[in-house]
Motif scaffolding. Structure first.
Motif, PDB file in Angstrom:
ATOM      1  N   GLU A 224      11.917   3.821 -14.682  1.00  0.00           N
ATOM      2  CA  GLU A 224      11.453   4.069 -13.312  1.00  0.00           C
ATOM      3  C   GLU A 224       9.940   3.888 -13.250  1.00  0.00           C
ATOM      4  O   GLU A 224       9.343   3.956 -12.188  1.00  0.00           O
ATOM      5  CB  GLU A 224      11.766   5.518 -12.909  1.00  0.00           C
ATOM      6  N   ASN A 225       9.336   3.712 -14.418  1.00  0.00           N
ATOM      7  CA  ASN A 225       7.875   3.727 -14.499  1.00  0.00           C
ATOM      8  C   ASN A 225       7.315   2.348 -14.828  1.00  0.00           C
ATOM      9  O   ASN A 225       7.231   1.959 -15.989  1.00  0.00           O
ATOM     10  CB  ASN A 225       7.427   4.741 -15.553  1.00  0.00           C
ATOM     11  N   VAL A 226       6.955   1.624 -13.786  1.00  0.00           N
ATOM     12  CA  VAL A 226       6.347   0.304 -13.924  1.00  0.00           C
ATOM     13  C   VAL A 226       4.947   0.397 -13.302  1.00  0.00           C
ATOM     14  O   VAL A 226       4.813   0.810 -12.146  1.00  0.00           O
ATOM     15  CB  VAL A 226       7.182  -0.773 -13.209  1.00  0.00           C
ATOM     16  N   VAL A 227       3.937   0.048 -14.075  1.00  0.00           N
ATOM     17  CA  VAL A 227       2.559   0.154 -13.589  1.00  0.00           C
ATOM     18  C   VAL A 227       1.913  -1.230 -13.612  1.00  0.00           C
ATOM     19  O   VAL A 227       1.461  -1.691 -14.663  1.00  0.00           O
ATOM     20  CB  VAL A 227       1.745   1.150 -14.455  1.00  0.00           C
ATOM     21  N   PRO A 228       1.886  -1.921 -12.472  1.00  0.00           N
ATOM     22  CA  PRO A 228       1.172  -3.205 -12.433  1.00  0.00           C
ATOM     23  C   PRO A 228      -0.331  -2.962 -12.282  1.00  0.00           C
ATOM     24  O   PRO A 228      -0.763  -2.065 -11.554  1.00  0.00           O
ATOM     25  CB  PRO A 228       1.728  -3.884 -11.169  1.00  0.00           C
ATOM     26  N   ILE A 229      -1.119  -3.786 -12.984  1.00  0.00           N
ATOM     27  CA  ILE A 229      -2.572  -3.702 -12.825  1.00  0.00           C
ATOM     28  C   ILE A 229      -2.973  -4.345 -11.499  1.00  0.00           C
ATOM     29  O   ILE A 229      -3.856  -3.861 -10.799  1.00  0.00           O
ATOM     30  CB  ILE A 229      -3.286  -4.390 -14.010  1.00  0.00           C
ATOM     31  N   SER A 230      -2.294  -5.439 -11.148  1.00  0.00           N
ATOM     32  CA  SER A 230      -2.644  -6.199  -9.943  1.00  0.00           C
ATOM     33  C   SER A 230      -1.379  -6.701  -9.257  1.00  0.00           C
ATOM     34  O   SER A 230      -0.336  -6.849  -9.900  1.00  0.00           O
ATOM     35  CB  SER A 230      -3.496  -7.415 -10.350  1.00  0.00           C
ATOM     36  N   LEU A 231      -1.498  -6.967  -7.971  1.00  0.00           N
ATOM     37  CA  LEU A 231      -0.476  -7.762  -7.287  1.00  0.00           C
ATOM     38  C   LEU A 231      -0.916  -9.222  -7.366  1.00  0.00           C
ATOM     39  O   LEU A 231      -2.089  -9.518  -7.569  1.00  0.00           O
ATOM     40  CB  LEU A 231      -0.355  -7.346  -5.819  1.00  0.00           C
ATOM     41  N   THR A 232       0.025 -10.130  -7.173  1.00  0.00           N
ATOM     42  CA  THR A 232      -0.342 -11.538  -7.103  1.00  0.00           C
ATOM     43  C   THR A 232       0.676 -12.288  -6.240  1.00  0.00           C
ATOM     44  O   THR A 232       1.751 -11.771  -5.958  1.00  0.00           O
ATOM     45  CB  THR A 232      -0.417 -12.184  -8.508  1.00  0.00           C
ATOM     46  N   THR A 233       0.290 -13.485  -5.809  1.00  0.00           N
ATOM     47  CA  THR A 233       1.247 -14.427  -5.224  1.00  0.00           C
ATOM     48  C   THR A 233       1.205 -15.669  -6.106  1.00  0.00           C
ATOM     49  O   THR A 233       0.455 -15.719  -7.082  1.00  0.00           O
ATOM     50  CB  THR A 233       0.846 -14.830  -3.797  1.00  0.00           C
ATOM     51  N   LYS A 234       1.981 -16.696  -5.744  1.00  0.00           N
ATOM     52  CA  LYS A 234       1.946 -17.935  -6.532  1.00  0.00           C
ATOM     53  C   LYS A 234       0.711 -18.771  -6.215  1.00  0.00           C
ATOM     54  O   LYS A 234       0.492 -19.809  -6.809  1.00  0.00           O
ATOM     55  CB  LYS A 234       3.211 -18.758  -6.264  1.00  0.00           C
ATOM     56  N   GLU A 235      -0.078 -18.320  -5.246  1.00  0.00           N
ATOM     57  CA  GLU A 235      -1.243 -19.097  -4.804  1.00  0.00           C
ATOM     58  C   GLU A 235      -2.553 -18.578  -5.383  1.00  0.00           C
ATOM     59  O   GLU A 235      -3.614 -18.925  -4.886  1.00  0.00           O
ATOM     60  CB  GLU A 235      -1.342 -19.063  -3.268  1.00  0.00           C
ATOM     61  N   THR A 236      -2.499 -17.738  -6.387  1.00  0.00           N
ATOM     62  CA  THR A 236      -3.745 -17.143  -6.883  1.00  0.00           C
ATOM     63  C   THR A 236      -4.143 -17.713  -8.243  1.00  0.00           C
ATOM     64  O   THR A 236      -3.320 -18.269  -8.968  1.00  0.00           O
ATOM     65  CB  THR A 236      -3.597 -15.614  -7.068  1.00  0.00           C
TER      66      THR A 236
ATOM     67  N   ALA B   3       5.006 -14.960   2.229  1.00  0.00           N
ATOM     68  CA  ALA B   3       5.724 -15.615   3.329  1.00  0.00           C
ATOM     69  C   ALA B   3       7.018 -14.874   3.666  1.00  0.00           C
ATOM     70  O   ALA B   3       7.738 -15.260   4.582  1.00  0.00           O
ATOM     71  CB  ALA B   3       6.041 -17.061   2.942  1.00  0.00           C
ATOM     72  N   SER B   4       7.309 -13.814   2.913  1.00  0.00           N
ATOM     73  CA  SER B   4       8.530 -13.038   3.146  1.00  0.00           C
ATOM     74  C   SER B   4       8.550 -12.503   4.583  1.00  0.00           C
ATOM     75  O   SER B   4       7.518 -12.137   5.136  1.00  0.00           O
ATOM     76  CB  SER B   4       8.559 -11.872   2.159  1.00  0.00           C
ATOM     77  N   THR B   5       9.732 -12.451   5.145  1.00  0.00           N
ATOM     78  CA  THR B   5       9.848 -11.899   6.499  1.00  0.00           C
ATOM     79  C   THR B   5       9.905 -10.376   6.454  1.00  0.00           C
ATOM     80  O   THR B   5       9.938  -9.723   7.495  1.00  0.00           O
ATOM     81  CB  THR B   5      11.118 -12.426   7.185  1.00  0.00           C
TER      82      THR B   5
ATOM     83  N   ALA C 140       4.789  -7.831   3.613  1.00  0.00           N
ATOM     84  CA  ALA C 140       3.640  -8.447   4.282  1.00  0.00           C
ATOM     85  C   ALA C 140       2.500  -7.441   4.399  1.00  0.00           C
ATOM     86  O   ALA C 140       1.329  -7.770   4.183  1.00  0.00           O
ATOM     87  CB  ALA C 140       4.067  -8.958   5.658  1.00  0.00           C
ATOM     88  N   LYS C 141       2.841  -6.194   4.733  1.00  0.00           N
ATOM     89  CA  LYS C 141       1.817  -5.154   4.910  1.00  0.00           C
ATOM     90  C   LYS C 141       1.149  -4.816   3.569  1.00  0.00           C
ATOM     91  O   LYS C 141      -0.077  -4.655   3.485  1.00  0.00           O
ATOM     92  CB  LYS C 141       2.481  -3.901   5.502  1.00  0.00           C
ATOM     93  N   ILE C 142       1.964  -4.724   2.512  1.00  0.00           N
ATOM     94  CA  ILE C 142       1.419  -4.397   1.189  1.00  0.00           C
ATOM     95  C   ILE C 142       0.414  -5.473   0.761  1.00  0.00           C
ATOM     96  O   ILE C 142      -0.686  -5.177   0.299  1.00  0.00           O
ATOM     97  CB  ILE C 142       2.565  -4.290   0.143  1.00  0.00           C
TER      98      ILE C 142
END
Ligand SMILES: [Zn+2]
Ligand SMILES: [Zn+2]
Length: 266
Positions: free
Chosen positions: A60-72, A232-234, A239-241
């Protein structure tokens, strides 16, 4: 790793802040999509729901350092094997990722230990299965962990790919308790920090966690460099995150765990 703080200062624009858990943010991976269709969010995103529902154990414990998209640029570094370029010039991928993990761990080891219920006794990585990229002769994250002194001394190459029959399962972003094998004896009572580069659906990560838990691991906490999102998700929550993450400067001083614990930036 030398001065990780100074190193990462030149690369801050590559990172995107990860939100703490709240309504509309997945309680496992801190992302989306979470829309239930009736305007109210699920507590876990569609990916985490799918990858955990058939496993006997998962984290249950996942800690991402960053978010990303495929465009970064961060995605280019992680997946397309591009050399990172910051205000201090080009640096090697391994050095960049080692500085990133070192700096984050210096600031948030306590957050990760809190999730694990104590100090980590083992650090492990997830073998590449070729879903995102070719199988690596010299696994990237093994090299990265080897340069993070706080983690290198605990590193054990525990996880192995099970035979080829599960590669298509993982490639289809599905999880399976038998997709990975664990080398050696029982892991009774061990607290494992599982370090990975990119969280896409969590199929690899949760399958690996499941194998470790089946072998007796007491807790598995996953530290991932980046959680991939689809802007691009609907899905309105996704989108807000992503929008929030773009609007707010990234800082190594806060993470998605301690920010929720104190309700504000640390
Ligand atoms: Zn999730
Ligand atoms: Zn923290």
């Amino acid at each position: 790793m030398g001065d990780a703080e100074a190193f990462t200062r030149g690369f801050l624009p590559l990172f995107h802040a990860v939100p703490p858990v709240r309504l509309g943010v997945c309680r496992i991976c801190h992302s989306g999509p979470n829309n239930r269709g009736n305007g109210k969010p699920w507590p876990t995103c569609a990916s985490c729901k799918r990858t955990t529902q058939n496993l006997t154990g998962y984290t249950e414990n996942v800690v991402p350092i960053s978010l990303t998209t495929k465009e970064t640029q961060l995605y280019d570094v992680l997946v397309r094997e591009k050399t990172p370029y910051g205000v201090t010039g080009r640096r090697s991928r391994v050095d960049f990722l080692a500085a990133t993990v070192t700096h984050f761990y210096q600031k948030h080891a306590g957050c990760l230990r809190g999730l694990a219920g104590g100090s980590f006794t083992i650090v492990a990585t997830i073998p590449s299965t070729g879903a995102e990229r070719p199988i690596q002769a010299f696994p990237l994250m093994d090299a990265v962990v080897g340069k993070v002194s706080a983690l290198a001394r605990l590193f054990r190459p525990l996880l192995l790919q099970a035979d080829g029959e599960f590669a298509p399962v993982l490639a289809a972003r599905k999880s399976h308790s038998n997709a990975f094998r664990v080398r050696g004896g029982e892991l009774n009572g061990e607290r494992v920090l599982l370090v990975n580069d990119l969280f896409v659906s969590g199929a690899h990560l949760q399958s690996a966690a499941s194998a470790l838990i089946a072998k007796g691991a007491q807790t598995v906490v996953a530290l991932v460099v980046a959680r991939l999102m689809n802007p691009a998700s609907t899905d309105p929550y996704s989108a807000k995150i992503w929008q929030e993450s773009c609007d707010r400067p990234f800082s190594f001083d806060r993470c998605c765990v301690c920010e929720s614990a104190c309700g504000r930036a640390a």
